[in-house]
Scaffold this motif. Sequence first.
Motif, PDB file in Angstrom:
ATOM      1  N   THR A  47     -22.409  -6.566  27.778  1.00  0.00           N
ATOM      2  CA  THR A  47     -21.692  -7.664  27.423  1.00  0.00           C
ATOM      3  C   THR A  47     -21.224  -7.631  25.788  1.00  0.00           C
ATOM      4  N   GLY A  48     -21.719  -6.673  25.223  1.00  0.00           N
ATOM      5  CA  GLY A  48     -21.854  -6.547  23.692  1.00  0.00           C
ATOM      6  C   GLY A  48     -22.738  -7.323  22.900  1.00  0.00           C
ATOM      7  N   SER A  49     -23.667  -7.770  23.478  1.00  0.00           N
ATOM      8  CA  SER A  49     -24.645  -8.741  22.893  1.00  0.00           C
ATOM      9  C   SER A  49     -25.815  -7.846  22.207  1.00  0.00           C
ATOM     10  N   LYS A  50     -26.402  -8.275  21.453  1.00  0.00           N
ATOM     11  CA  LYS A  50     -27.600  -7.741  20.710  1.00  0.00           C
ATOM     12  C   LYS A  50     -28.811  -7.692  21.698  1.00  0.00           C
ATOM     13  N   ALA A 160     -16.543 -11.443  33.275  1.00  0.00           N
ATOM     14  CA  ALA A 160     -15.220 -11.908  32.971  1.00  0.00           C
ATOM     15  C   ALA A 160     -15.015 -11.719  31.443  1.00  0.00           C
ATOM     16  N   LYS A 161     -13.828 -11.631  30.794  1.00  0.00           N
ATOM     17  CA  LYS A 161     -13.383 -11.270  29.742  1.00  0.00           C
ATOM     18  C   LYS A 161     -12.460 -12.569  29.222  1.00  0.00           C
ATOM     19  N   TYR A 162     -12.786 -12.848  27.745  1.00  0.00           N
ATOM     20  CA  TYR A 162     -12.033 -13.748  27.076  1.00  0.00           C
ATOM     21  C   TYR A 162     -11.433 -13.361  25.800  1.00  0.00           C
ATOM     22  N   HIS A 163     -10.243 -13.299  25.798  1.00  0.00           N
ATOM     23  CA  HIS A 163      -9.705 -12.438  24.453  1.00  0.00           C
ATOM     24  C   HIS A 163     -10.095 -11.078  24.249  1.00  0.00           C
ATOM     25  N   GLY A 164     -10.567 -10.282  25.301  1.00  0.00           N
ATOM     26  CA  GLY A 164     -11.006  -8.960  25.166  1.00  0.00           C
ATOM     27  C   GLY A 164     -12.653  -9.108  25.146  1.00  0.00           C
ATOM     28  N   GLN A 165     -13.224 -10.276  25.057  1.00  0.00           N
ATOM     29  CA  GLN A 165     -14.750 -10.301  24.681  1.00  0.00           C
ATOM     30  C   GLN A 165     -15.333 -10.679  26.071  1.00  0.00           C
ATOM     31  N   MET A 166     -16.389 -10.094  26.271  1.00  0.00           N
ATOM     32  CA  MET A 166     -17.336 -10.388  27.680  1.00  0.00           C
ATOM     33  C   MET A 166     -17.924 -11.924  27.575  1.00  0.00           C
ATOM     34  N   SER A 167     -17.575 -12.550  28.842  1.00  0.00           N
ATOM     35  CA  SER A 167     -18.803 -13.737  28.970  1.00  0.00           C
ATOM     36  C   SER A 167     -19.994 -13.446  28.638  1.00  0.00           C
ATOM     37  N   CYS A 168     -20.794 -14.154  28.199  1.00  0.00           N
ATOM     38  CA  CYS A 168     -22.167 -14.290  27.647  1.00  0.00           C
ATOM     39  C   CYS A 168     -22.136 -13.771  26.369  1.00  0.00           C
ATOM     40  N   ASN A 169     -21.296 -13.464  25.769  1.00  0.00           N
ATOM     41  CA  ASN A 169     -21.305 -12.983  24.279  1.00  0.00           C
ATOM     42  C   ASN A 169     -20.434 -13.761  23.502  1.00  0.00           C
ATOM     43  N   TYR A 272      -5.109 -15.099  28.257  1.00  0.00           N
ATOM     44  CA  TYR A 272      -6.271 -14.506  27.741  1.00  0.00           C
ATOM     45  C   TYR A 272      -7.571 -14.295  28.295  1.00  0.00           C
ATOM     46  N   CYS A 273      -7.439 -14.571  29.585  1.00  0.00           N
ATOM     47  CA  CYS A 273      -8.678 -14.610  30.433  1.00  0.00           C
ATOM     48  C   CYS A 273      -8.426 -13.635  31.456  1.00  0.00           C
ATOM     49  N   THR A 274      -9.973 -12.963  32.080  1.00  0.00           N
ATOM     50  CA  THR A 274      -9.825 -12.536  33.412  1.00  0.00           C
ATOM     51  C   THR A 274     -10.648 -13.162  34.115  1.00  0.00           C
TER      52      THR A 274
END
Length: 370
Positions: A47-50, A160-169, A272-274
């Motif tokens: 997700t790219g989250s810490k 899923a992605k939002y503007h290229g970022q992952m859901s949950c982040n 901008y969503c998947t």
Amino acid sequence: MEFIDLKAQYKQIKASVDRRMQAVLDHAQFIMGPEIKELEDKLAAFTGSKHCISCASGTDALMLAMMALNIGAGDEVVTSPFTFIATAEMIALLGAKPVFVDICADNYNLDPELLARAITPRTKAIMPVSLYGQCADMDAINEVAGGIPVIEDAAQSFGAKYHGQMSCNLSTIGCTSFFPSKPLGCYGDGGACFTNDDVLATKMKQIRVHGQDRRYHHPVIGFNGRLDTLQAAVLLAKFDVFEQEIQQRERVATSYKKHFDAAVQTPRLRPYCTSVYAQYTIEVDHRDEVQDTLKSKGVPTAVHYPVPLHLQPAFAFLGQGVGAFPVSERAAQRVMSLPMHPYMPENEIEQVTAAVKECTQLSVTAAPGR
């Protein structure tokens, strides 16, 4: 025909699942075993989250998030009335008040244009739901929120992605579910919270183990919200093929849309969503008739969700009757979910779409006054 074919999935990954589960049986660390950290590290990176804090269910994830934010009696949490009851149930269980905001007609997610008027000095958090696999408009929601924490209920949108970022982040805390029917599901209940805030992460880790920071020392009140090691093992095996399965879900959705060819209202993605298509949900007139006909043709369906939360008896105390949230109420009368899973063959997609088109036409012709 299966609505969600978990058996087909298991056949594909049986060796990996069996090996992972056997490893847990061998080391016998059934609670907080090494697979927990391995899973959390992999999901956080994905997700790219810490931080990823695994827990016992998606419902527990919402509870963890709100407890970490000290939400309680007298507070308000803004959310959608068109979702599974767990979203608002956890708000009420903490003694706070759910404040509903209607949804957008095209993606069934909280309408950010209506959000500002629902915020009061008692608003402690905003909890948009990313329904059916597509993220809510998180940028707009975060902007309206200002300094108010935003919790994404991503029980259906992990991956899923939002503007290229992952859901949950996409907000203060993201919460997801690993219920077996979810795009990434275990073989029981499971969930996780995600955050980039070190303080919130530490607090959620404590809350999920009865509020302890070390053995028999409890700085905060918590509960038993741990994910079982065996479920983590299953998720690790499934995670190896998760991105491929997302692509397969997109294949099924694309094929559905092609075969329907505007005959019914199919899922509409923002540009901008998947979507991970936790459900493939269409809208139809005369839904009960359509469902009965499809059942007779061997096509299973489901409704997510037939009664908006403000009309549930449990929330009658809010005093919001029919007409309070018209977009949610209309959707609740019309939505119908079709079979969807990564291993769905083309011939079954064709069978479903042909049956739906046939019986929707029949229900229109048979309707009174037409």
